[in-house]
Design an enzyme around this catalytic site. Sequence first.
Site, short mmCIF file in Angstrom:
data_model
loop_
_atom_site.label_atom_id
_atom_site.label_comp_id
_atom_site.label_asym_id
_atom_site.label_seq_id
_atom_site.Cartn_x
_atom_site.Cartn_y
_atom_site.Cartn_z
CD GLU A 27 -29.24 41.53 -17.29
OE1 GLU A 27 -29.03 40.32 -17.09
OE2 GLU A 27 -29.56 42.01 -18.39
CE LYS A 159 -34.09 41.08 -22.96
NZ LYS A 159 -34.40 41.70 -21.65
#
Length: 309
Positions: A27, A159
């Site tokens: 990505e 995250k």
Amino acid sequence: MPLSDFVVFSPEDSRVRNQSGPLVALETTVVTHGLPYPETIQFALDMESAVRHAGATPATIALMDGKIRVGLSEAELARLAGDEASMKVSHRDLATALIKRASGGTTVAATTFIANKVGIKVCATGGIGGVHKESPFDVSTDLHALADTGIVVVCAGAKAILDLPSTLEYLETMGVPVIGFKTDEFPAFYSRESGLKVSLRLDTPQAIAEFANTHISLGLRSAVVVANPIPETDAVPRAEIEPVIAKASKEALDKHIHGQALTPFLLERVSELTGHKSMRANLALLLNNARLAAQIASAMATHKNRREI
């Protein structure tokens, strides 16, 4: 127009794809929105190098000039990283970026969608998105994509700025297996531990490849999330990072920052508050994930070829 009319492969990726060789999707929001310029260019090249050294070919995905690019040259990476107007492209933004002929870095959601459509079965990222602590209604599109895209996603967990228990609950509800690589515990991005359990532990890339090939062969629609803990030498202890994340989160609430702007703000603020220690950890886990993704992609390709023979 079919999606194939919008996709342009680099010569390298086109050749490997035609030969059914191992490819790893990368990505690019980390290039456009995650790391400081111009250091991000060299790091993107380092990610690609890590994939190659581990036996696969990188397929860095981005939006440029009205096309979906699968595989970028060094010059194209530099152009993408240096474009201050680059969009953060998730599912909903794909058509917008294409008709505007805009540059854009793809999120996990957009990257996995594109990769799956062109036959790439493994993606490497830093950490997946999830449910935000600031608002339980702020849920990353990554989670919906993972529930509906048959691809392996290698990450260091979600995250750490997110609500990790709620994120794992969402994945469980949507039937997404979360594999711990050499761990029974879901890693927390900067930290190796979270106190939360994965759905299955596997200790080799070959075992993960066998699981993933079986999962896909069964026709199950979800992704396989591979949670790969950050190397011990680069990890930040939970007791050290959690107060920093709490402070950054409060600042975001006070400043009314939300939506697509929230994650970049929190990551940058945590980096500032830790004297960029968290940024160094982020770089280390990204490279670690790229290496494991390449090993899994190679093992999946080998397993697939043996079955065909």
